[in-house]
Design an enzyme around this catalytic site. Structure first.
Site, PDB file in Angstrom:
ATOM      1  N   ASP A   8      11.322  -5.733  -4.261  1.00  0.00           N
ATOM      2  CA  ASP A   8      12.304  -6.265  -3.466  1.00  0.00           C
ATOM      3  C   ASP A   8      11.608  -7.405  -2.777  1.00  0.00           C
ATOM      4  OD1 ASP A   8      14.779  -6.969  -2.057  1.00  0.00           O
ATOM      5  OD2 ASP A   8      14.189  -5.274  -0.418  1.00  0.00           O
ATOM      6  N   ASP A  10      13.420  -9.582   0.387  1.00  0.00           N
ATOM      7  CA  ASP A  10      13.483  -9.489   1.908  1.00  0.00           C
ATOM      8  C   ASP A  10      13.045  -8.151   2.369  1.00  0.00           C
ATOM      9  OD1 ASP A  10      14.556 -12.100   2.563  1.00  0.00           O
ATOM     10  OD2 ASP A  10      16.325 -11.296   1.229  1.00  0.00           O
ATOM     11  N   ASP A 142      -7.041 -14.310   4.608  1.00  0.00           N
ATOM     12  CA  ASP A 142      -7.451 -13.075   4.140  1.00  0.00           C
ATOM     13  C   ASP A 142      -9.053 -13.162   3.669  1.00  0.00           C
ATOM     14  OD1 ASP A 142      -6.920 -14.852   1.608  1.00  0.00           O
ATOM     15  OD2 ASP A 142      -7.603 -13.021   0.529  1.00  0.00           O
TER      16      ASP A 142
END
Length: 193
Positions: A8, A10, A142
């Site tokens: 998905d 959102d 990161d």
């Protein structure tokens, strides 16, 4: 054997849901009205049938949608930018595969600058593009090289290492280190830094 992973968008790839709720709560607070979170949540993951502007206009006579939308946008809308030491070709290929290009307001790659991370060129180009100062931005990185580039550009950096980079040493100048993006909401991160 699993051969496909379906995501998905959102709330999963990008947590737009939490920031939307928080921004509407802040908008409602300015009018001393409580945001009806339960109504909003009923439409999550489907077509939203609840209109938060209409709801607020019914509570506050005289306020117009044209006034509310810019007030909400000041809280919610951020320029979402990608600054990567990878090539434009590499980034474009992955953006196309994920169909996420439309979610970025600006993309800066190795093809756009003379020096990549740990030099600050990518981040300085982003600042120049939006005509903003370093204190008006935040970087999520990161890697130690990426974090150092942000620090050199004068931008506060939140380190979110992945399994490959978590054992590497980050510059002590980072503003915050998270174990995952889920550890804090964006509002919590911004209040900490």
């Amino acid at each position: 054997m699993i051969k496909c992973m379906i995501l998905d968008f959102d709330g999963l790839v990008i947590d737009t849901e939490t920031s939307e709720i928080e921004s509407f709560e802040k908008l409602y607070e300015t009018y001393q009205v409580q945001f009806p979170v339960k109504k909003w949540l009923e439409g999550i993951g489907s077509a939203l049938s609840f209109d938060p502007y209409e709801s607020l206009m019914s509570e506050v006579p005289g306020v117009k949608r044209e006034e509310l939308r810019p007030q909400w946008a000041q809280v919610f809308e951020l320029n979402i930018t990608l600054a990567s030491s990878s090539s434009k070709r590499w980034i474009d290929r992955h953006m196309e595969q994920l169909d996420i290009r439309q979610y970025f307001d600006f993309i800066c790659t190795a093809d756009d600058v003379e020096h990549v991370k740990p030099e600050p060129d990518l981040y300085l180009k982003v600042l120049a593009h939006f005509n903003i100062k370093s204190h008006e931005a935040v970087v999520f990185e990161d890697s130690p090289n990426g974090a150092l580039a942000a620090i050199r550009a004068g931008i506060q950096c939140v380190a979110v290492p992945n399994p490959t980079t978590e054992s590497l040493g980050f510059d002590p100048g980072i503003a915050l280190r998270l174990s995952s993006k889920e550890e804090m909401s964006l509002d919590e991160v911004l209040s900490k830094i």
